[in-house]
Design a protein around this motif. Structure first.
Motif, PDB file in Angstrom:
ATOM      1  N   ILE A 164      23.111  51.484  50.479  1.00 28.65           N
ATOM      2  CA  ILE A 164      21.982  51.194  49.584  1.00 28.65           C
ATOM      3  C   ILE A 164      22.417  50.429  48.331  1.00 28.65           C
ATOM      4  CG2 ILE A 164      20.448  53.026  50.439  1.00 28.65           C
ATOM      5  CD1 ILE A 164      21.295  54.664  47.915  1.00 28.65           C
ATOM      6  N   THR A 165      23.716  50.371  48.068  1.00 30.50           N
ATOM      7  CA  THR A 165      24.235  49.479  47.025  1.00 30.50           C
ATOM      8  C   THR A 165      25.537  48.901  47.545  1.00 30.50           C
ATOM      9  OG1 THR A 165      23.431  50.945  45.273  1.00 30.50           O
ATOM     10  CG2 THR A 165      24.997  49.261  44.611  1.00 30.50           C
ATOM     11  N   LYS A 166      25.672  47.591  47.462  1.00 33.25           N
ATOM     12  CA  LYS A 166      26.938  46.985  47.876  1.00 33.25           C
ATOM     13  C   LYS A 166      27.997  47.249  46.812  1.00 33.25           C
ATOM     14  CE  LYS A 166      24.707  43.135  50.167  1.00 33.25           C
ATOM     15  NZ  LYS A 166      24.256  41.774  49.945  1.00 33.25           N
ATOM     16  N   ARG A 167      29.253  47.356  47.232  1.00 32.41           N
ATOM     17  CA  ARG A 167      30.327  47.478  46.233  1.00 32.41           C
ATOM     18  C   ARG A 167      30.358  46.216  45.389  1.00 32.41           C
ATOM     19  NH1 ARG A 167      34.115  50.990  45.955  1.00 32.41           N
ATOM     20  NH2 ARG A 167      33.824  51.677  48.110  1.00 32.41           N
ATOM     21  N   GLN A 168      30.492  46.371  44.094  1.00 36.40           N
ATOM     22  CA  GLN A 168      30.496  45.203  43.209  1.00 36.40           C
ATOM     23  C   GLN A 168      31.782  44.396  43.420  1.00 36.40           C
ATOM     24  OE1 GLN A 168      30.467  46.144  38.985  1.00 36.40           O
ATOM     25  NE2 GLN A 168      29.197  44.362  38.550  1.00 36.40           N
ATOM     26  N   GLU A 169      31.631  43.080  43.492  1.00 34.74           N
ATOM     27  CA  GLU A 169      32.804  42.202  43.611  1.00 34.74           C
ATOM     28  C   GLU A 169      33.485  42.112  42.245  1.00 34.74           C
ATOM     29  OE1 GLU A 169      33.614  40.259  46.321  1.00 34.74           O
ATOM     30  OE2 GLU A 169      31.880  40.727  47.584  1.00 34.74           O
ATOM     31  N   VAL A 170      34.795  41.999  42.254  1.00 31.64           N
ATOM     32  CA  VAL A 170      35.503  41.880  40.965  1.00 31.64           C
ATOM     33  C   VAL A 170      34.977  40.683  40.180  1.00 31.64           C
ATOM     34  CG1 VAL A 170      37.752  41.472  39.874  1.00 31.64           C
ATOM     35  CG2 VAL A 170      37.576  43.024  41.797  1.00 31.64           C
ATOM     36  N   GLN A 171      34.736  39.568  40.878  1.00 27.98           N
ATOM     37  CA  GLN A 171      34.274  38.349  40.195  1.00 27.98           C
ATOM     38  C   GLN A 171      32.955  38.576  39.464  1.00 27.98           C
ATOM     39  OE1 GLN A 171      35.465  38.559  43.167  1.00 27.98           O
ATOM     40  NE2 GLN A 171      37.047  36.992  43.445  1.00 27.98           N
ATOM     41  N   ALA A 172      32.149  39.505  39.966  1.00 29.73           N
ATOM     42  CA  ALA A 172      30.838  39.759  39.335  1.00 29.73           C
ATOM     43  C   ALA A 172      31.011  40.354  37.947  1.00 29.73           C
ATOM     44  CB  ALA A 172      30.008  40.682  40.210  1.00 29.73           C
ATOM     45  N   LEU A 173      32.215  40.878  37.668  1.00 33.51           N
ATOM     46  CA  LEU A 173      32.436  41.483  36.356  1.00 33.51           C
ATOM     47  C   LEU A 173      32.318  40.464  35.233  1.00 33.51           C
ATOM     48  CD1 LEU A 173      35.452  43.871  37.079  1.00 33.51           C
ATOM     49  CD2 LEU A 173      33.062  44.498  36.764  1.00 33.51           C
ATOM     50  N   TRP A 174      32.661  39.208  35.518  1.00 29.88           N
ATOM     51  CA  TRP A 174      32.560  38.219  34.435  1.00 29.88           C
ATOM     52  C   TRP A 174      31.377  37.260  34.616  1.00 29.88           C
ATOM     53  CZ3 TRP A 174      37.290  39.246  36.870  1.00 29.88           C
ATOM     54  CH2 TRP A 174      37.649  38.390  37.891  1.00 29.88           C
ATOM     55  N   ASP A 175      30.491  37.616  35.509  1.00 28.09           N
ATOM     56  CA  ASP A 175      29.239  36.856  35.639  1.00 28.09           C
ATOM     57  C   ASP A 175      28.526  36.862  34.292  1.00 28.09           C
ATOM     58  OD1 ASP A 175      29.219  36.054  38.199  1.00 28.09           O
ATOM     59  OD2 ASP A 175      27.677  37.439  38.908  1.00 28.09           O
ATOM     60  N   GLY A 176      28.062  35.737  33.868  1.00 26.97           N
ATOM     61  CA  GLY A 176      27.311  35.697  32.616  1.00 26.97           C
ATOM     62  C   GLY A 176      28.186  35.542  31.390  1.00 26.97           C
ATOM     63  N   GLU A 177      29.502  35.632  31.548  1.00 25.80           N
ATOM     64  CA  GLU A 177      30.386  35.440  30.389  1.00 25.80           C
ATOM     65  C   GLU A 177      30.668  33.959  30.224  1.00 25.80           C
ATOM     66  OE1 GLU A 177      33.846  37.965  30.483  1.00 25.80           O
ATOM     67  OE2 GLU A 177      32.629  39.723  30.997  1.00 25.80           O
ATOM     68  N   ILE A 178      30.722  33.497  28.977  1.00 24.64           N
ATOM     69  CA  ILE A 178      30.902  32.073  28.704  1.00 24.64           C
ATOM     70  C   ILE A 178      32.126  31.894  27.791  1.00 24.64           C
ATOM     71  CG2 ILE A 178      29.863  30.047  27.595  1.00 24.64           C
ATOM     72  CD1 ILE A 178      27.090  31.444  28.302  1.00 24.64           C
ATOM     73  N   VAL A 179      33.047  31.068  28.199  1.00 27.57           N
ATOM     74  CA  VAL A 179      34.198  30.743  27.339  1.00 27.57           C
ATOM     75  C   VAL A 179      33.860  29.447  26.624  1.00 27.57           C
ATOM     76  CG1 VAL A 179      36.677  30.244  27.275  1.00 27.57           C
ATOM     77  CG2 VAL A 179      35.765  31.849  28.976  1.00 27.57           C
ATOM     78  N   PRO A 180      33.730  29.441  25.288  1.00 23.69           N
ATOM     79  CA  PRO A 180      33.364  28.201  24.590  1.00 23.69           C
ATOM     80  C   PRO A 180      34.405  27.123  24.844  1.00 23.69           C
ATOM     81  CG  PRO A 180      33.326  30.084  23.090  1.00 23.69           C
ATOM     82  CD  PRO A 180      33.944  30.554  24.359  1.00 23.69           C
ATOM     83  N   SER A 181      33.959  25.871  24.965  1.00 27.54           N
ATOM     84  CA  SER A 181      34.893  24.806  25.319  1.00 27.54           C
ATOM     85  C   SER A 181      35.745  24.364  24.140  1.00 27.54           C
ATOM     86  CB  SER A 181      34.130  23.606  25.895  1.00 27.54           C
ATOM     87  OG  SER A 181      33.107  23.246  24.990  1.00 27.54           O
ATOM     88  N   THR A 182      35.365  24.718  22.920  1.00 30.13           N
ATOM     89  CA  THR A 182      36.176  24.291  21.762  1.00 30.13           C
ATOM     90  C   THR A 182      37.282  25.270  21.460  1.00 30.13           C
ATOM     91  OG1 THR A 182      34.560  25.406  20.379  1.00 30.13           O
ATOM     92  CG2 THR A 182      34.366  23.002  20.606  1.00 30.13           C
TER      93      THR A 182
END
Ligand SMILES: Cc1ncc(COP(=O)(O)O)c(C=O)c1O
Length: 439
Positions: free
Chosen positions: A421-439
């Motif tokens: 009923i819930t898939k195991r979360q992928e490690v990559q999903a942990l940083w979904d939505g995180e943004i590293v500024p380009s400067t």
């Protein structure tokens, strides 16, 4: 307030098994939950994994409902979504005819997504934002339990703006000690919840005069994991007296919402008996002529959930530490409330082995990452599996991804089979939505 967790001696593994009808030990298959070998779930989906039992939830819902029916008291059960907000669990309870008690718009949307009609949802909580109120009112929410004079004004403003009538109950803080853990008691004057009894009549009268509102009654919720009917009786007597007093001043009172909080036997202490509870409620509300609502969470789902973990290693450093692949980020209750959870090995031979004390811990870099201290357990080898019992309420809902640990998967056992009923979360999903500024 001191820690009020039950502090009796640890029950033996056999006693934990014997007192839980949903669990059984099979000589070949090992520990089974609602007839399904837990090893087969762990083999297929790995660990840690949450396992919920549909039949246990249905049976607990029926036991509560039937206890009231036996007293001739119609009860409207609104499941407290916060205890376990999984869509599958909400849908299952919806099919039993439960409404929902929610404390955020996220919970409201989850409940409606699972099939519960907005009109069967009650919205509780000390801080509902205007945007949340707007969404709930526009969708036709059944009732809002207002927790302050300020909130009543807010609801009136939002409802008037939308051109709808909001049904509200006032949450009364009865100032009784629920005799539970300080962090889960809510009915003392010092707690942030509800409106003091002496302020209710004036706020009720004011609410009745405001546009966009229909004031329908009184709500109460005094805390969680309550094991005795006595604090409830004290609170409900105050609630019933308030209903009568309000009516004497000409106010319309149709609803008494008696909240949730029914405790369960984590350590084999007797849980609150639904029959004793319903008997007490009938006595206290006899002749009151109100629609009785309640908001149980833990009682319905707590014993219906397990967290399965595997032993990573046993560390012997003076004392014995059993290090699991499950941790406090998954099940927070021991770290947060010093809560006690039964721990049962899946392997049947473990029950015939010599027991010795061990601390059962997770791999997180916090001393609080401990599920049990000095627990009598057999020798456990890497790869051996254990079930952390009674983890269906305030388990997965409180979990985090602390230490960059993805969330476990979840499985629902039903009628001898099981479903992811819930898939195991992928490690990559942990940083979904995180943004590293380009400067
Ligand atoms: C307003 C309200 N209703 C119901 C509940 C459900 O409590 P429990 O899960 O102990 O039944 C809570 C939880 O504390 C709550 O805050």
């Amino acid at each position: 307030m001191a820690d009020m967790n039950f502090t009796g001696p640890d029950p033996e593994l056999q006693d934990l098994l014997a007192s839980r009808p949903q669990l059984e030990m099979h000589a070949q298959d090992g520990l089974c939950f609602e007839g399904v070998p837990l090893n087969s779930i762990a083999d297929q989906y790995g660990t840690p994994v949450w396992v919920y039992g549909a039949e246990t939830i249905r049976a607990r819902y029926a036991s509560l409902h039937n206890a009231f029916a036996a007293q001739g008291v119609p009860i409207h059960i609104h499941y407290a979504v916060k205890a376990n907000d999984h869509l599958a669990i909400l849908n299952l309870l919806h099919k039993q005819n439960a409404g929902a008690d929610v404390v955020s718009i996220g919970e409201f949307l989850r409940a409606t997504k699972a099939g519960i009609a907005a009109k069967n949802i009650v919205y509780s909580g000390v801080g509902k934002s205007e945007a949340e109120l707007e969404t709930a009112l526009a969708a036709g929410i059944g009732q809002i339990n207002a927790e302050s004079a300020e909130e009543v004004e807010m609801i009136s403003t939002v409802a008037s703006r939308l051109g709808v009538i909001a049904s509200i109950a006032l949450r009364m803080n009865p100032d009784v000690d629920a005799g539970t853990h300080a962090k889960i008691t809510t009915g003392l004057a010092e707690n942030k919840f509800g409106i003091a009894a002496q302020d209710i009549p004036a706020i009720y009268a004011r609410s009745s005069s405001l546009p966009g509102l229909q004031v329908v009654g009184i709500a109460m919720h005094i805390g969680s994991q309550i094991l005795s009917t006595e604090p409830y009786r004290l609170a409900y007597e105050k609630g019933a007296a308030m209903v009568r007093a309000l009516r004497q001043t000409g106010q319309n009172v149709e609803v008494l919402d008696i909240g949730g909080g029914l405790g369960i036997g984590y350590q084999d202490e007797p849980g609150l008996s639904p029959d004793a509870f319903a008997t007490m409620v009938r006595r206290v509300t006899n002749g009151l002529d109100v629609k009785l609502m309640m908001e149980p969470g833990r009682y319905l789902v707590g014993p219906a959930g397990l967290l399965l973990g595997s032993v990573i290693l046993q560390k012997r450093a003076g004392k014995r530490f059993v290090v699991l692949d499950a941790a406090m980020n998954d099940l927070m209750r021991p770290a947060m409330y010093e809560a006690w959870h039964g721990i049962l090995p899946l392997d049947p031979t473990a029950y015939r082995s010599a027991m010795s004390p061990a601390d059962v811990v997770g791999p997180i870099c916090e001393t609080a990452d401990q599920f049990a201290k000095n627990r009598a357990l057999p020798d456990l080898k890497p790869g051996n599996r254990v079930a952390l019992l009674d983890a269906g309420a305030y388990g997965a809902v409180m979990s985090s991804t602390y230490n960059a640990r993805p969330r476990p998967c979840a499985v629902l056992v039903d009628q001898g089979g099981f479903h992811l009923i819930t898939k195991r979360q992928e490690v990559q999903a942990l940083w979904d939505g995180e943004i590293v500024p380009s400067t």
